[in-house]
Motif scaffolding. Structure first.
Motif, PDB file in Angstrom:
ATOM      1  N   ASP A  72     -85.989  21.768  -7.272  1.00  0.00           N
ATOM      2  CA  ASP A  72     -85.597  21.495  -5.898  1.00  0.00           C
ATOM      3  C   ASP A  72     -86.479  20.392  -5.316  1.00  0.00           C
ATOM      4  OD1 ASP A  72     -84.193  21.911  -3.585  1.00  0.00           O
ATOM      5  OD2 ASP A  72     -84.705  24.031  -3.423  1.00  0.00           O
ATOM      6  N   ASP A  73     -85.953  19.693  -4.321  1.00  0.00           N
ATOM      7  CA  ASP A  73     -86.736  18.687  -3.580  1.00  0.00           C
ATOM      8  C   ASP A  73     -87.409  17.699  -4.525  1.00  0.00           C
ATOM      9  OD1 ASP A  73     -86.059  20.395  -1.480  1.00  0.00           O
ATOM     10  OD2 ASP A  73     -88.035  21.330  -1.389  1.00  0.00           O
ATOM     11  N   GLU A  82     -75.067  12.992   4.253  1.00  0.00           N
ATOM     12  CA  GLU A  82     -74.520  13.150   5.599  1.00  0.00           C
ATOM     13  C   GLU A  82     -73.433  12.139   5.941  1.00  0.00           C
ATOM     14  OE1 GLU A  82     -77.955  13.182   8.194  1.00  0.00           O
ATOM     15  OE2 GLU A  82     -78.318  15.321   7.796  1.00  0.00           O
ATOM     16  N   ASN A 117     -82.682  30.187  -4.412  1.00  0.00           N
ATOM     17  CA  ASN A 117     -84.051  29.663  -4.318  1.00  0.00           C
ATOM     18  C   ASN A 117     -85.058  30.740  -4.693  1.00  0.00           C
ATOM     19  OD1 ASN A 117     -83.767  26.864  -2.949  1.00  0.00           O
ATOM     20  ND2 ASN A 117     -82.429  28.219  -1.762  1.00  0.00           N
ATOM     21  N   PRO A 158     -84.700  29.965   7.651  1.00  0.00           N
ATOM     22  CA  PRO A 158     -85.660  30.373   6.622  1.00  0.00           C
ATOM     23  C   PRO A 158     -87.047  29.754   6.782  1.00  0.00           C
ATOM     24  CG  PRO A 158     -83.876  29.063   5.669  1.00  0.00           C
ATOM     25  CD  PRO A 158     -83.479  29.388   7.058  1.00  0.00           C
ATOM     26  N   VAL A 174     -80.769  31.868   2.862  1.00  0.00           N
ATOM     27  CA  VAL A 174     -80.960  33.092   3.627  1.00  0.00           C
ATOM     28  C   VAL A 174     -81.142  32.807   5.125  1.00  0.00           C
ATOM     29  CG1 VAL A 174     -83.490  33.242   3.394  1.00  0.00           C
ATOM     30  CG2 VAL A 174     -82.130  35.357   3.531  1.00  0.00           C
ATOM     31  N   ARG A 175     -80.714  33.738   5.951  1.00  0.00           N
ATOM     32  CA  ARG A 175     -80.913  33.707   7.401  1.00  0.00           C
ATOM     33  C   ARG A 175     -81.380  35.091   7.829  1.00  0.00           C
ATOM     34  NH1 ARG A 175     -80.274  29.294   6.165  1.00  0.00           N
ATOM     35  NH2 ARG A 175     -78.781  27.729   6.815  1.00  0.00           N
ATOM     36  N   LYS A 184     -83.570  15.209  -0.063  1.00  0.00           N
ATOM     37  CA  LYS A 184     -82.865  14.573   1.045  1.00  0.00           C
ATOM     38  C   LYS A 184     -83.570  13.309   1.559  1.00  0.00           C
ATOM     39  CE  LYS A 184     -81.076  15.700   5.637  1.00  0.00           C
ATOM     40  NZ  LYS A 184     -81.602  14.498   6.288  1.00  0.00           N
ATOM     41  N   PRO A 223     -73.983  24.872   5.473  1.00  0.00           N
ATOM     42  CA  PRO A 223     -74.007  26.226   4.900  1.00  0.00           C
ATOM     43  C   PRO A 223     -73.047  27.115   5.708  1.00  0.00           C
ATOM     44  CG  PRO A 223     -76.234  25.375   5.175  1.00  0.00           C
ATOM     45  CD  PRO A 223     -75.319  24.424   5.898  1.00  0.00           C
ATOM     46  N   VAL A 236     -81.484  38.702  -1.814  1.00  0.00           N
ATOM     47  CA  VAL A 236     -80.780  37.412  -1.862  1.00  0.00           C
ATOM     48  C   VAL A 236     -80.133  37.223  -3.238  1.00  0.00           C
ATOM     49  CG1 VAL A 236     -81.105  34.889  -1.907  1.00  0.00           C
ATOM     50  CG2 VAL A 236     -82.179  36.248  -0.083  1.00  0.00           C
ATOM     51  N   GLY A 255     -74.340  18.477   1.094  1.00  0.00           N
ATOM     52  CA  GLY A 255     -74.771  17.984   2.397  1.00  0.00           C
ATOM     53  C   GLY A 255     -73.716  18.194   3.459  1.00  0.00           C
ATOM     54  N   TYR A 256     -74.121  17.949   4.712  1.00  0.00           N
ATOM     55  CA  TYR A 256     -73.232  18.178   5.841  1.00  0.00           C
ATOM     56  C   TYR A 256     -71.963  17.344   5.744  1.00  0.00           C
ATOM     57  CZ  TYR A 256     -77.282  20.434   8.103  1.00  0.00           C
ATOM     58  OH  TYR A 256     -78.337  21.238   8.414  1.00  0.00           O
ATOM     59  N   GLU A 266     -74.886  26.870  -3.014  1.00  0.00           N
ATOM     60  CA  GLU A 266     -76.284  27.297  -2.873  1.00  0.00           C
ATOM     61  C   GLU A 266     -76.349  28.397  -1.830  1.00  0.00           C
ATOM     62  OE1 GLU A 266     -79.267  24.317  -1.960  1.00  0.00           O
ATOM     63  OE2 GLU A 266     -80.872  25.814  -1.978  1.00  0.00           O
ATOM     64  N   GLN A 309     -73.596  26.960   0.793  1.00  0.00           N
ATOM     65  CA  GLN A 309     -73.245  25.544   0.954  1.00  0.00           C
ATOM     66  C   GLN A 309     -72.657  25.021  -0.349  1.00  0.00           C
ATOM     67  OE1 GLN A 309     -76.397  22.637   1.729  1.00  0.00           O
ATOM     68  NE2 GLN A 309     -75.020  21.556   3.135  1.00  0.00           N
TER      69      GLN A 309
HETATM   70  P1  C2E Z   1     -83.665  23.802   0.392  1.00  0.00           P
HETATM   71  O1  C2E Z   1     -83.627  24.724  -0.751  1.00  0.00           O
HETATM   72  O2  C2E Z   1     -84.046  22.382   0.149  1.00  0.00           O
HETATM   73  O3  C2E Z   1     -82.212  23.914   1.048  1.00  0.00           O
HETATM   74  C1  C2E Z   1     -81.539  22.836   1.654  1.00  0.00           C
HETATM   75  C2  C2E Z   1     -81.737  22.848   3.150  1.00  0.00           C
HETATM   76  O4  C2E Z   1     -81.190  21.658   3.686  1.00  0.00           O
HETATM   77  C3  C2E Z   1     -80.995  23.993   3.839  1.00  0.00           C
HETATM   78  O5  C2E Z   1     -81.726  24.352   5.006  1.00  0.00           O
HETATM   79  C4  C2E Z   1     -79.694  23.312   4.247  1.00  0.00           C
HETATM   80  O6  C2E Z   1     -79.064  23.943   5.341  1.00  0.00           O
HETATM   81  C5  C2E Z   1     -80.185  21.953   4.622  1.00  0.00           C
HETATM   82  N1  C2E Z   1     -79.158  20.931   4.485  1.00  0.00           N
HETATM   83  C6  C2E Z   1     -78.134  20.878   3.599  1.00  0.00           C
HETATM   84  N2  C2E Z   1     -77.410  19.764   3.763  1.00  0.00           N
HETATM   85  C7  C2E Z   1     -77.970  19.088   4.789  1.00  0.00           C
HETATM   86  C8  C2E Z   1     -77.671  17.853   5.442  1.00  0.00           C
HETATM   87  O7  C2E Z   1     -76.721  17.133   5.116  1.00  0.00           O
HETATM   88  N3  C2E Z   1     -78.497  17.484   6.459  1.00  0.00           N
HETATM   89  C9  C2E Z   1     -79.544  18.252   6.851  1.00  0.00           C
HETATM   90  N4  C2E Z   1     -80.295  17.808   7.861  1.00  0.00           N
HETATM   91  N5  C2E Z   1     -79.869  19.421   6.249  1.00  0.00           N
HETATM   92  C10 C2E Z   1     -79.081  19.830   5.234  1.00  0.00           C
HETATM   93  P2  C2E Z   1     -82.055  25.874   5.343  1.00  0.00           P
HETATM   94  O8  C2E Z   1     -80.892  26.750   5.022  1.00  0.00           O
HETATM   95  O9  C2E Z   1     -82.609  25.893   6.729  1.00  0.00           O
HETATM   96  O10 C2E Z   1     -83.187  26.230   4.312  1.00  0.00           O
HETATM   97  C11 C2E Z   1     -84.436  25.595   4.370  1.00  0.00           C
HETATM   98  C12 C2E Z   1     -85.287  25.938   3.185  1.00  0.00           C
HETATM   99  O11 C2E Z   1     -85.619  27.337   3.190  1.00  0.00           O
HETATM  100  C13 C2E Z   1     -84.595  25.724   1.850  1.00  0.00           C
HETATM  101  O12 C2E Z   1     -84.652  24.356   1.531  1.00  0.00           O
HETATM  102  C14 C2E Z   1     -85.421  26.595   0.954  1.00  0.00           C
HETATM  103  O13 C2E Z   1     -86.606  25.948   0.575  1.00  0.00           O
HETATM  104  C15 C2E Z   1     -85.779  27.755   1.870  1.00  0.00           C
HETATM  105  N6  C2E Z   1     -84.876  28.875   1.595  1.00  0.00           N
HETATM  106  C16 C2E Z   1     -83.622  29.110   2.028  1.00  0.00           C
HETATM  107  N7  C2E Z   1     -83.128  30.263   1.541  1.00  0.00           N
HETATM  108  C17 C2E Z   1     -84.110  30.774   0.753  1.00  0.00           C
HETATM  109  C18 C2E Z   1     -84.218  31.974  -0.052  1.00  0.00           C
HETATM  110  O14 C2E Z   1     -83.286  32.793  -0.174  1.00  0.00           O
HETATM  111  N8  C2E Z   1     -85.405  32.153  -0.715  1.00  0.00           N
HETATM  112  C19 C2E Z   1     -86.428  31.247  -0.632  1.00  0.00           C
HETATM  113  N9  C2E Z   1     -87.569  31.519  -1.331  1.00  0.00           N
HETATM  114  N10 C2E Z   1     -86.351  30.134   0.099  1.00  0.00           N
HETATM  115  C20 C2E Z   1     -85.214  29.902   0.782  1.00  0.00           C
END
Ligand code: C2E
Ligand code: CA
Ligand code: CA
Ligand code: CA
Length: 281
Positions: A181-182, A241, A119, A73, A61-62, A205, A265, A93, A259-260, A58, A44
């Protein structure tokens, strides 16, 4: 409540057994997934708000499950952490994200490289020789250390053990940058901002969601941006968004956004086309 005592168990047990079985099944699936390389990355863009340029990506992973399709994830990272499987997954990753980013940078002007954010789970920080892993991922990909950002959650920084601090300091000494993060969702005091060698704050977010219409959310968001500026940290707003949120954040001098509104992503192929638009024939 007609039923009590052991009858309660009779009602409760099947679902518990079922969920336990699902858990075991998923764990076995996850082990297979690591062996069979069923993971994929999405990327993304992270955009510089003043210029609208992509400054980084960023890696997210899927899991492409053979029967269940694409698993996000949040549906497998917790289990992967619990079982230690996050160690090989996270290693893949990191290496893959560095490899992809180095490949894209090779196609760009040398003076303007993209950075890539990965991450990191707390479990990895505990169990992995992180400095060795990071330096080998950088060396084998050729990605300069300044182009790698490691994202940590606040909960990881609540851990005030000297050992954790030392590990992060050692990784940072390689030249990589660290992001929180967050930001704003954790329990901890802001004290860790002084103790940990952080470079980037990612504003969660949940603040960005309401920045355009809830005064308190706007005040908190602008406050975080100013805090970042005072500490000379970069600020990234997550989950932008719509244009209203974007203009609030730009007015507030937030440096970067994700963001979207800009892009979801993307697969590596779609990211390639976004970064290097194929010219029309
Ligand atoms: P995160 O690190 O806070 O990543 C951002 C998440 O928000 C991503 O979800 C992304 O797709 C989503 N996002 C981005 N922009 C927007 C938006 O405008 N609106 C909305 N509603 N969502 C948005 P994703 O890809 O499902 O990942 C979720 C969480 O999973 C990540 O949150 C992170 O904590 C974890 N994650 C993802 N990849 C990895 C990885 O390789 N390793 C680890 N340890 N954790 C991961
Ligand atoms: Ca992240
Ligand atoms: Ca985040
Ligand atoms: Ca999150």
């Amino acid at each position: 409540e007609a039923k009590k005592g052991k009858d309660q168990y009779a009602v409760f047990e099947p679902s518990m057994r079922e969920s336990f079985q699902r858990h075991l099944e998923m764990e076995a699936d996850l082990r297979r997934a690591v062996l069979r390389h069923e993971f994929q990355l999405r990327f993304q863009p992270i955009v510089r708000l003043a210029t609208n340029e992509i400054s980084g990506l960023e890696a997210l992973v899927r899991w492409q499950h053979p029967e269940r399709g694409m698993i996000p994830p949040l549906d497998f990272i917790p289990l992967a952490e619990e079982t230690g499987m996050i160690v090989p997954i996270g290693e893949w990753v990191l290496r893959e994200a560095c490899r992809q980013a180095a490949g894209w940078n090779a196609q760009r002007e040398p003076g303007n490289p993209l950075s890539v954010s990965v991450n990191l789970s707390a479990v990895q920080l505990e169990r992995v020789e992180l400095t060795e892993l990071v330096s080998s991922a950088l060396a084998e990909s050729g990605l300069p250390a300044q182009c790698l950002v490691i994202e940590l959650t606040e909960s990881l920084l609540v851990d005030h053990r000297q050992e954790t601090l030392d590990r992060l300091a050692a990784v940072k000494a390689l030249g990589v940058r660290l992001a929180i993060d967050d930001f704003g969702t954790g329990y901890s005091s802001l004290a860790y901002l002084r103790r940990f060698p952080v470079d980037i704050i990612k504003i969660d977010k949940s603040f960005v969601d309401d920045v355009g219409d809830v005064p308190a959310a706007a005040a908190l968001t602008l406050g975080i941006i100013q805090l970042g500026q005072a500490l000379q940290l970069s600020t990234v707003a997550e989950g932008i968004e719509d244009a209203g949120q974007l203009s609030e954040l730009t007015d507030g001098n937030c440096e970067l956004g994700q963001g979207y509104f800009f892009a979801e992503p993307l697969t590596p192929e779609a990211m390639q086309d976004l970064l290097f638009p194929p010219t029309a024939a």
